[in-house]
Each structure stands twice: as C-alpha cells, then as structure tokens.
Motif scaffolding. Structure first.
Motif, PDB file in Angstrom:
ATOM      1  N   LYS A 153       0.848  -1.182  -0.097  1.00  0.00           N
ATOM      2  CA  LYS A 153       0.036  -0.031   0.046  1.00  0.00           C
ATOM      3  C   LYS A 153       0.775   1.556   0.124  1.00  0.00           C
ATOM      4  CE  LYS A 153      -4.327  -1.699   2.011  1.00  0.00           C
ATOM      5  NZ  LYS A 153      -5.322  -1.561   3.376  1.00  0.00           N
TER       6      LYS A 153
ATOM      7  N   GLU B 193       0.786   4.088  -2.810  1.00  0.00           N
ATOM      8  CA  GLU B 193       0.344   5.474  -2.676  1.00  0.00           C
ATOM      9  C   GLU B 193       1.771   6.408  -3.057  1.00  0.00           C
ATOM     10  OE1 GLU B 193       0.320   5.238   1.670  1.00  0.00           O
ATOM     11  OE2 GLU B 193      -1.802   4.616   1.594  1.00  0.00           O
TER      12      GLU B 193
ATOM     13  N   CYS C 228       0.671   5.957  -7.635  1.00  0.00           N
ATOM     14  CA  CYS C 228      -0.570   5.833  -7.963  1.00  0.00           C
ATOM     15  C   CYS C 228      -1.335   7.243  -7.994  1.00  0.00           C
ATOM     16  CB  CYS C 228      -1.403   4.668  -7.592  1.00  0.00           C
ATOM     17  SG  CYS C 228      -0.761   3.019  -7.679  1.00  0.00           S
ATOM     18  N   ASN C 229      -2.154   7.462  -9.021  1.00  0.00           N
ATOM     19  CA  ASN C 229      -2.954   8.979  -8.761  1.00  0.00           C
ATOM     20  C   ASN C 229      -2.039   9.958  -8.946  1.00  0.00           C
ATOM     21  OD1 ASN C 229      -5.148   6.867  -8.683  1.00  0.00           O
ATOM     22  ND2 ASN C 229      -4.511   6.731  -6.236  1.00  0.00           N
TER      23      ASN C 229
ATOM     24  N   ILE D  10      -4.119  -3.189  -3.024  1.00  0.00           N
ATOM     25  CA  ILE D  10      -3.885  -1.922  -3.344  1.00  0.00           C
ATOM     26  C   ILE D  10      -5.306  -1.492  -4.305  1.00  0.00           C
ATOM     27  CG2 ILE D  10      -1.510  -2.113  -3.244  1.00  0.00           C
ATOM     28  CD1 ILE D  10      -1.553  -2.718  -6.480  1.00  0.00           C
TER      29      ILE D  10
ATOM     30  N   ASP E  83      -7.932  -0.408  -3.970  1.00  0.00           N
ATOM     31  CA  ASP E  83      -8.676   1.091  -3.278  1.00  0.00           C
ATOM     32  C   ASP E  83      -7.754   2.389  -3.772  1.00  0.00           C
ATOM     33  OD1 ASP E  83     -10.607  -0.078  -2.472  1.00  0.00           O
ATOM     34  OD2 ASP E  83     -10.276  -0.181  -0.294  1.00  0.00           O
ATOM     35  N   ILE E  84      -6.362   1.956  -3.913  1.00  0.00           N
ATOM     36  CA  ILE E  84      -5.264   3.085  -4.170  1.00  0.00           C
ATOM     37  C   ILE E  84      -5.085   3.003  -5.525  1.00  0.00           C
ATOM     38  CG2 ILE E  84      -3.012   4.018  -3.798  1.00  0.00           C
ATOM     39  CD1 ILE E  84      -3.119   2.066  -1.375  1.00  0.00           C
ATOM     40  N   ASP E  85      -4.862   1.949  -6.453  1.00  0.00           N
ATOM     41  CA  ASP E  85      -4.503   1.767  -7.751  1.00  0.00           C
ATOM     42  C   ASP E  85      -5.621   1.444  -8.644  1.00  0.00           C
ATOM     43  OD1 ASP E  85      -3.094   1.350 -10.092  1.00  0.00           O
ATOM     44  OD2 ASP E  85      -2.310  -0.569  -9.633  1.00  0.00           O
TER      45      ASP E  85
END
Length: 359
Positions: free
Chosen positions: A103, A107, A110-111, A160, A162-164
């Motif tokens: 995670k 973080e 990603c995004n 991951i 929810d993040i990726d």
C-alpha cells in the motif's frame, strides 16, 4: 614470560553491552539505499544510457531514463534492507500503526501527475522473497507479477485496489533481489567503478576511490534535500545525479592521453602557428586532453552536437585560411549560441577546435 595481554589493549568501552544499537542499524539501512542507487547508476552507465537518479523523491530511489523532462519515463524503487524473506502476506498485511508495504508503494506512484510516465515499480529486498514459485525450486533475480500464481496476484491486487484505480501495478510491479551485498557494499561499488572504467577506457590510469567519494557525497547531499522543484532543470541540479555528471567526474579522475601523433601535431601547431609561451601551450594542451577524454567516454548528447557543428564549420572554412590560429579566430568570432554556452573559457574552445582540426 608474561602471556597476559597488556591493559592498554583492552577497550574499556567494549566490556559492557551497548544500551542502544538501533542508530547504527538505521544508518546502515539508509546508507544501503544510497549505495543501491549508485549501483543502479553504474549499471545504466555501463550500457551507455542517459539517466538521472534521485534518492528520496516519491520513493527511496527513482530513476529517469532521460535528461529531457518531456520524454523521460520513471522507474520507482522501494528498498528494504532486511534479513527475513517477504511473503505475499507480509507484503500485503497492514500493521497496527502503518499501512502494508504494498500500500505504501502504491501510494507513492498511483494517482499522481506522473503516473502515466511510469516504466516500472520495484520492491527491492535484501532478504529475498518466498512465493509459490520458490517452493517449486525456481529462483529469479527479478520477479514480475505475471510470474506469480493467480491466488498471489489476487491478494496483491486486492490489497491495493482502493489506491491503484488505473491498475498500474498489475503490469508494472516487480520484486527484485539486489546483487549489492548487505555488508561491504562500498567496496563492491568501487569494484563496479573499476569495471566500468576498464570497459569504456581500457588501459587508462584512474582512482576509483576518488570517483566513489565524489558521487556518494553528492547522492547523500541531494537525498537530504527535501524541497520540491516544479522546474525540471532545477530538479536535476538540486536533487539528481545524472549520466552527464558521472561522465564529468570520470573525466576528471581518469588520465587518458591522445596517441603520440596527435600530441606531436598539437604541440607543433601551438608552437609554430600560435606562438604561445610554454605555460599557455600547457593550458590549451590540457583542454585538448580533456576534450579528447570526453569524446571517448561521454554519452552527453550536447557534446556530440558541439563536435558535429565544429567539424562542419572547420570543413566549410578551412580553404579560406592559411593558419590554424586564423581559422580558429574566425570561428570563435562567429560561433553559435550552442558553442558560446558549451565552452566556458577560450582555452577549452581552443582545445576542442584543435582536436576537431587534427584528429
């Protein structure tokens, strides 16, 4: 004869155990990251690639594959100097006070505004890994997600998801066992420097310790810089060590002399056509040697453009002049913006001009 050890050979500080050892361990782990970055640089340099490497920039070690900010792609590396093997469970399980390693990695990349410029994302661990493929007797230095079982892949993606949101890591994540040893990594780096120099400049005289000291200090200094830079060139200058910079340092610490015919012709021109004193001849001869060394070892694209431009100008004007000094004066007075920016003084320009003239 008294066989007892003299008291002055006993260390009073070594008779009791230390209260705190974590400081030394923490320093060694951070130090390992910097040396892994150095090792990664040397691998790229050996292949003749252009690059910029950053420490503590979104991830432990980030590598750009170009000095052009518009075209550069980025490789992100999280470095773990640990003894235990990592499993899918330890990589994906949250701790009480922190997110799981995967995670944290997600973080970081990603995004982000740069997410579409990511070439790969690597989890590097000295302890190695324990995946299903290892139970089958397989051993890989680089393990891409596609090599894992469907169940292992599902755990990673689920961890991951929810993040990726764009599934970046599904195709770009890899697990790497580093070749750099956990102890004696400074000596290993000096050995790789020697290998690199013997590859690009065989038979030359050099000091690998001096090159090592210059680069590792600069990596550490720039890694400690926590400021952000919107301007790409400022980021390269303040936060990165580049292929161009390593070329320059190698050229400063490697002694390469042109062959005897080139040297003889150079000194003849400087003495008979330039009419310079011995000290001024030496300055231009040194500039000539530096330019010669840079031409042999540099992957600097700007240097190659400068070299091509000088050759073309010399070829197009050489019939109009009787002496080298008159030809150089003409080219110097009509030099382009590129030549003005590249050569910081007249001696460097003269050395480069004479090299292109007689080589």
């Amino acid at each position: 004869m008294n066989n007892e050890e003299p008291n002055n050979k006993i260390n009073p500080l070594g008779l009791d155990s230390k209260r705190e050892k974590s400081g030394s361990e923490t320093f060694r782990k951070y130090n390992y990251q910097y040396h892994w970055a150095f090792c990664r640089m040397l691998d790229e340099h050996s292949e003749g690639n252009e690059y910029a490497i950053f420490v503590e920039e979104h991830e432990d070690v980030t590598l750009a594959n170009s000095l052009d900010g518009k075209s550069a792609l980025f490789e992100f590396n999280q470095i773990k100097e640990i003894a235990n093997k990592s499993t899918i469970t330890t990589l994906s399980k949250d701790k009480k006070d922190s997110a799981s390693p995967l995670k944290k990695l997600a973080e970081s990349v990603c995004n982000k505004a740069f997410s579409d410029k990511i070439s790969s994302v690597n989890f590097v661990s000295t302890g190695g890994f324990s995946f299903d493929l290892h139970k089958k007797g397989l051993s890989f230095e680089v393990i891409k997600v596609g090599l894992l079982t469907e169940e292992e892949q599902a755990k990673i993606i689920g961890c991951i998801s929810d993040i990726d949101k764009d599934n970046i890591l599904e195709s770009k994540l890899a697990f790497i066992i580093p070749e750099l040893p956990e102890k004696g990594f400074d000596l290993a780096i000096e050995g790789k420097i020697s290998q690199l120099i013997n590859k690009i400049n065989p038979g030359c005289t050099y000091n690998s310790s001096s090159i090592y000291n210059c680069i590792i200090r600069d990596l550490q200094r720039k890694g400690e810089n926590s400021f952000d830079y919107i301007d790409w060139n400022s980021s390269l200058k303040r936060k990165a060590v580049t292929s161009r910079q390593l070329d320059e340092i190698i050229n400063l610490h490697v002694k390469i002399k042109p062959d005897e015919n080139l040297t003889t012709e150079l000194l003849d021109i400087l003495k008979n056509e330039y009419g310079l004193s011995s000290l001024k001849r030496r300055k231009i001869a040194n500039a000539f040697n530096r330019y010669y060394a840079a031409q042999l070892s540099s992957r600097d694209t700007e240097l190659h453009k400068v070299s091509t431009e000088l050759k073309e100008i010399i070829d197009s004007n050489i019939e109009n002049f009787d002496t080298a000094i008159d030809l150089e004066e003409h080219i110097f007075n009509h030099r382009s913006e590129r030549l003005i920016n590249y050569f910081t003084n007249r001696e460097d320009f003269s050395g480069a001009f004479l090299y292109e003239l007689i080589s």
